[in-house]
Scaffold this motif. Structure first.
Motif, PDB file in Angstrom:
ATOM      1  N   GLN A 234     -45.324  50.105  98.708  1.00 51.25           N
ATOM      2  CA  GLN A 234     -46.064  51.076  99.529  1.00 51.25           C
ATOM      3  C   GLN A 234     -47.413  50.508  99.952  1.00 51.25           C
ATOM      4  OE1 GLN A 234     -48.935  53.129  98.855  1.00 51.25           O
ATOM      5  NE2 GLN A 234     -49.365  52.072  96.919  1.00 51.25           N
ATOM      6  N   SER A 235     -48.030  49.671  99.093  1.00 50.78           N
ATOM      7  CA  SER A 235     -49.292  49.024  99.477  1.00 50.78           C
ATOM      8  C   SER A 235     -49.078  48.043 100.619  1.00 50.78           C
ATOM      9  CB  SER A 235     -49.902  48.289  98.272  1.00 50.78           C
ATOM     10  OG  SER A 235     -50.291  49.185  97.269  1.00 50.78           O
ATOM     11  N   THR A 236     -47.974  47.295 100.573  1.00 47.79           N
ATOM     12  CA  THR A 236     -47.649  46.371 101.669  1.00 47.79           C
ATOM     13  C   THR A 236     -47.553  47.132 102.982  1.00 47.79           C
ATOM     14  OG1 THR A 236     -46.455  44.877 100.190  1.00 47.79           O
ATOM     15  CG2 THR A 236     -45.945  44.740 102.541  1.00 47.79           C
ATOM     16  N   SER A 237     -46.806  48.228 102.967  1.00 43.84           N
ATOM     17  CA  SER A 237     -46.651  49.037 104.177  1.00 43.84           C
ATOM     18  C   SER A 237     -47.999  49.580 104.644  1.00 43.84           C
ATOM     19  CB  SER A 237     -45.685  50.193 103.900  1.00 43.84           C
ATOM     20  OG  SER A 237     -45.581  51.045 105.017  1.00 43.84           O
ATOM     21  N   ALA A 238     -48.797  50.084 103.712  1.00 50.02           N
ATOM     22  CA  ALA A 238     -50.090  50.667 104.085  1.00 50.02           C
ATOM     23  C   ALA A 238     -51.013  49.632 104.701  1.00 50.02           C
ATOM     24  CB  ALA A 238     -50.739  51.303 102.853  1.00 50.02           C
ATOM     25  N   TYR A 239     -51.072  48.429 104.110  1.00 48.40           N
ATOM     26  CA  TYR A 239     -51.984  47.406 104.627  1.00 48.40           C
ATOM     27  C   TYR A 239     -51.490  46.830 105.960  1.00 48.40           C
ATOM     28  CZ  TYR A 239     -55.147  47.412 100.669  1.00 48.40           C
ATOM     29  OH  TYR A 239     -56.091  47.783  99.738  1.00 48.40           O
ATOM     30  N   VAL A 240     -50.173  46.809 106.154  1.00 47.87           N
ATOM     31  CA  VAL A 240     -49.651  46.392 107.468  1.00 47.87           C
ATOM     32  C   VAL A 240     -50.032  47.414 108.527  1.00 47.87           C
ATOM     33  CG1 VAL A 240     -47.521  46.102 108.796  1.00 47.87           C
ATOM     34  CG2 VAL A 240     -47.773  44.954 106.593  1.00 47.87           C
ATOM     35  N   ILE A 241     -49.912  48.694 108.194  1.00 48.26           N
ATOM     36  CA  ILE A 241     -50.302  49.741 109.135  1.00 48.26           C
ATOM     37  C   ILE A 241     -51.796  49.661 109.437  1.00 48.26           C
ATOM     38  CG2 ILE A 241     -50.569  52.242 109.397  1.00 48.26           C
ATOM     39  CD1 ILE A 241     -47.931  52.520 107.810  1.00 48.26           C
ATOM     40  N   ILE A 242     -52.611  49.495 108.402  1.00 49.88           N
ATOM     41  CA  ILE A 242     -54.061  49.391 108.604  1.00 49.88           C
ATOM     42  C   ILE A 242     -54.423  48.173 109.444  1.00 49.88           C
ATOM     43  CG2 ILE A 242     -56.254  48.937 107.398  1.00 49.88           C
ATOM     44  CD1 ILE A 242     -55.122  50.601 105.061  1.00 49.88           C
ATOM     45  N   GLY A 243     -53.782  47.043 109.141  1.00 47.74           N
ATOM     46  CA  GLY A 243     -54.164  45.796 109.795  1.00 47.74           C
ATOM     47  C   GLY A 243     -53.582  45.584 111.176  1.00 47.74           C
ATOM     48  N   TRP A 244     -52.363  46.114 111.418  1.00 42.24           N
ATOM     49  CA  TRP A 244     -51.659  45.696 112.622  1.00 42.24           C
ATOM     50  C   TRP A 244     -51.217  46.818 113.565  1.00 42.24           C
ATOM     51  CZ3 TRP A 244     -52.595  40.944 113.544  1.00 42.24           C
ATOM     52  CH2 TRP A 244     -52.675  40.012 112.510  1.00 42.24           C
ATOM     53  N   LEU A 245     -51.161  48.065 113.099  1.00 38.79           N
ATOM     54  CA  LEU A 245     -50.616  49.118 113.970  1.00 38.79           C
ATOM     55  C   LEU A 245     -51.378  49.273 115.285  1.00 38.79           C
ATOM     56  CD1 LEU A 245     -48.471  51.310 114.296  1.00 38.79           C
ATOM     57  CD2 LEU A 245     -50.035  52.917 113.183  1.00 38.79           C
ATOM     58  N   PRO A 246     -52.722  49.318 115.286  1.00 35.88           N
ATOM     59  CA  PRO A 246     -53.396  49.432 116.586  1.00 35.88           C
ATOM     60  C   PRO A 246     -53.041  48.287 117.539  1.00 35.88           C
ATOM     61  CG  PRO A 246     -54.923  49.879 114.797  1.00 35.88           C
ATOM     62  CD  PRO A 246     -53.682  49.327 114.166  1.00 35.88           C
ATOM     63  N   GLN A 247     -52.923  47.071 117.010  1.00 40.29           N
ATOM     64  CA  GLN A 247     -52.598  45.933 117.864  1.00 40.29           C
ATOM     65  C   GLN A 247     -51.178  46.029 118.407  1.00 40.29           C
ATOM     66  OE1 GLN A 247     -55.023  43.545 118.593  1.00 40.29           O
ATOM     67  NE2 GLN A 247     -53.558  43.168 120.240  1.00 40.29           N
ATOM     68  N   ILE A 248     -50.256  46.541 117.590  1.00 37.06           N
ATOM     69  CA  ILE A 248     -48.876  46.736 118.049  1.00 37.06           C
ATOM     70  C   ILE A 248     -48.860  47.679 119.248  1.00 37.06           C
ATOM     71  CG2 ILE A 248     -46.635  47.738 117.431  1.00 37.06           C
ATOM     72  CD1 ILE A 248     -47.142  46.731 114.562  1.00 37.06           C
ATOM     73  N   TYR A 249     -49.594  48.770 119.149  1.00 40.05           N
ATOM     74  CA  TYR A 249     -49.650  49.730 120.255  1.00 40.05           C
ATOM     75  C   TYR A 249     -50.335  49.120 121.482  1.00 40.05           C
ATOM     76  CZ  TYR A 249     -47.958  53.824 117.672  1.00 40.05           C
ATOM     77  OH  TYR A 249     -47.194  54.731 116.993  1.00 40.05           O
ATOM     78  N   ARG A 250     -51.411  48.375 121.279  1.00 36.05           N
ATOM     79  CA  ARG A 250     -52.110  47.774 122.418  1.00 36.05           C
ATOM     80  C   ARG A 250     -51.239  46.721 123.112  1.00 36.05           C
ATOM     81  NH1 ARG A 250     -58.334  46.403 121.309  1.00 36.05           N
ATOM     82  NH2 ARG A 250     -58.159  46.085 123.553  1.00 36.05           N
ATOM     83  N   ASP A 251     -50.514  45.946 122.333  1.00 34.04           N
ATOM     84  CA  ASP A 251     -49.637  44.943 122.930  1.00 34.04           C
ATOM     85  C   ASP A 251     -48.476  45.581 123.688  1.00 34.04           C
ATOM     86  OD1 ASP A 251     -51.253  43.016 121.900  1.00 34.04           O
ATOM     87  OD2 ASP A 251     -49.905  42.407 120.279  1.00 34.04           O
ATOM     88  N   ALA A 252     -48.174  46.843 123.365  1.00 32.18           N
ATOM     89  CA  ALA A 252     -47.119  47.552 124.083  1.00 32.18           C
ATOM     90  C   ALA A 252     -47.631  48.188 125.370  1.00 32.18           C
ATOM     91  CB  ALA A 252     -46.506  48.622 123.191  1.00 32.18           C
ATOM     92  N   GLU A 257     -58.238  53.026 123.239  1.00 30.17           N
ATOM     93  CA  GLU A 257     -58.639  54.344 122.748  1.00 30.17           C
ATOM     94  C   GLU A 257     -57.447  55.094 122.166  1.00 30.17           C
ATOM     95  OE1 GLU A 257     -59.358  53.101 125.679  1.00 30.17           O
ATOM     96  OE2 GLU A 257     -61.530  52.783 125.519  1.00 30.17           O
ATOM     97  N   LEU A 258     -56.310  55.082 122.898  1.00 30.13           N
ATOM     98  CA  LEU A 258     -55.122  55.786 122.415  1.00 30.13           C
ATOM     99  C   LEU A 258     -54.579  55.123 121.157  1.00 30.13           C
ATOM    100  CD1 LEU A 258     -53.019  57.962 122.665  1.00 30.13           C
ATOM    101  CD2 LEU A 258     -51.760  56.521 124.294  1.00 30.13           C
ATOM    102  N   ALA A 259     -54.608  53.799 121.128  1.00 35.08           N
ATOM    103  CA  ALA A 259     -54.146  53.091 119.930  1.00 35.08           C
ATOM    104  C   ALA A 259     -54.979  53.485 118.717  1.00 35.08           C
ATOM    105  CB  ALA A 259     -54.216  51.576 120.153  1.00 35.08           C
ATOM    106  N   GLY A 260     -56.289  53.632 118.909  1.00 33.49           N
ATOM    107  CA  GLY A 260     -57.156  54.045 117.813  1.00 33.49           C
ATOM    108  C   GLY A 260     -56.865  55.458 117.350  1.00 33.49           C
ATOM    109  N   VAL A 261     -56.603  56.348 118.301  1.00 36.50           N
ATOM    110  CA  VAL A 261     -56.291  57.735 117.941  1.00 36.50           C
ATOM    111  C   VAL A 261     -54.956  57.811 117.195  1.00 36.50           C
ATOM    112  CG1 VAL A 261     -55.736  60.018 118.862  1.00 36.50           C
ATOM    113  CG2 VAL A 261     -57.635  58.711 119.829  1.00 36.50           C
TER     114      VAL A 261
END
Length: 403
Positions: A234-252, A257-261
């Motif tokens: 669960q820590s792996t998943s949490a840190y991946v979400i913290i570290g990479w989720l905004p970038q995944i959305y921006r690259d899409a 601003e929306l990626a941050g929200v």
């Protein structure tokens, strides 16, 4: 008849004092929990200013992002030994003092090396508090483990979100990133006095529960390994979400601003869901079904990002916000799996120490896969796959067993 009345009056006074003591301990728990992520989430928003001000290289900046997990793993494993010698209350007070010193001093470090070292001091304090709070819950609230654990994880999320959102405005108000970063030491200073009182007033009986008990060899217990693997996944998943989720959305193709929200949504969902889930977990004998269900939500969320992050981005964010509530769930399970506060300390240290070691490679691997493949499909496929061991470990960790 008079003697009976006097006895009843004494019992009534004792009950009132016990309730006041529980309320005081609950306030102390919440104040401590607010501090458990401040040192981490306050750095990211002003990392550019930190690097410019200290001449920090990209390598050192990368180390700064990995220091929390390393400190949580290494220092957390020392917590049971310290608790047996000094008691849980004094060690928590010492952890908060370390946190306050580290947070206050690191912004004024003359170089990046000392900044890194003082960050480690602050994070070492957090690691001690991380491990020992579940034992305090078990000791003072044995019949409300789930509810109280949910409450302090909500406080943790509120503190983390506040630090992430307020550091930049504070920096702007002070006109200096150093003051904007250092002011978070005040939160640790506010939390410290109640724990100093708890440390000074603990009874000999309670001290014996923690310090006098022989060390529990939890490494020989299958349930301890199940908790450690579940915590790590669960820590792996949490840190991946913290570290990479905004970038995944921006690259899409989504805006910054929306990626941050969307990213903030995954954190904010943890406030009501974490509270409710922990309360539910504390009321049922087995938490296996809950753990498996959260893993299935994780598979759906990561699979949705793999198919197309931009189609229904809010749905994927909500699904990942739900799987993030595995953190309060595993803390609740740690407190429930130990019969005594001393055992909970040992379980908490083992599960968090080994779990954070398991989690260290995850975000690094995801970043490396992204760089190698120039896309997010391979990394997201790995995250879908990692939900499987999380589900399996959660099933075994949630069974009605005690050490």
């Amino acid at each position: 008849m008079g003697a009976v009345a006097v006895r009843e009056e004494q019992l009534g006074k004792q009950a009132v004092e016990a309730r006041r003591g529980r309320v005081f301990t609950l306030v102390a728990l919440v104040l401590a929990a607010v501090n458990l992520r401040l040192a981490v989430t306050s750095v990211g928003p002003v990392l550019t200013e930190i690097r410019d001000g200290l001449g920090m290289s990209g390598t050192v900046a990368g180390l700064l992002t990995s220091v929390p997990v390393v400190c949580f793993a290494s220092v957390g494993l020392l917590a049971p030994r310290l608790a047996r010698r000094f008691g849980a209350g004094p060690v928590i007070a010492g952890g908060l003092a370390l946190l306050a010193v580290g947070l206050a001093a690191r912004p004024f470090a003359p170089g990046s090396g000392l900044f890194l070292l003082l960050s480690a001091v602050a994070l070492a304090g957090i690691a001690l508090v991380n491990v020992l709070l579940p034992s305090i819950v078990k000791d003072h609230f044995p019949t409300q483990v789930g509810t109280i654990t949910g409450l302090y994880t909500v406080a943790l999320n509120v503190g983390a979100t506040t630090a992430a959102a307020a550091t930049v405005p504070l920096t702007g108000g002070f006109g200096d990133w150093r003051l904007g970063l250092a002011c978070w030491a005040l939160a640790a200073l506010v939390a410290l006095p109640p724990w100093l009182l708890i440390a000074g007033e603990r009874t000999a009986a309670r001290a014996a529960q923690v310090t006098g008990a022989p060390p529990v060899r939890v490494a020989r217990q299958p349930i301890a390994w199940a908790l450690a693997v579940y915590f790590g996944m669960q820590s792996t998943s949490a840190y991946v979400i913290i570290g990479w989720l905004p970038q995944i959305y921006r690259d899409a193709g989504l805006s910054a601003e929306l990626a941050g929200v969307l990213f903030a949504t995954t954190s904010l969902l943890g406030v009501p869901l974490g509270m409710g889930l922990s309360a539910l977990a504390g009321r049922v004998r087995s938490q296996s079904t809950i753990a498996v269900g959260l893993g299935l939500f994780g598979i759906a969320g990561y699979l949705g990002l793999w198919v197309d992050p931009a189609t229904t981005p809010w749905l994927w964010a909500v699904l990942l916000g739900i799987v993030n509530t595995a953190f309060p769930l595993v803390l609740t399970m740690i407190a429930l799996r130990g019969r005594t506060p001393a055992t909970v300390v040992a379980l908490s240290a083992f599960a968090q120490g080994v779990g954070y070691l398991i989690a260290i490679p995850g975000p690094i691997l995801i970043g490396a896969l992204h760089d190698a493949t120039h896309g997010w499909r391979a990394p997201l496929a790995v995250m879908v796959g990692l939900m499987v061991p999380q589900i399996v470990a959660g099933f075994f960790a949630g069974r009605d067993r005690q050490v």
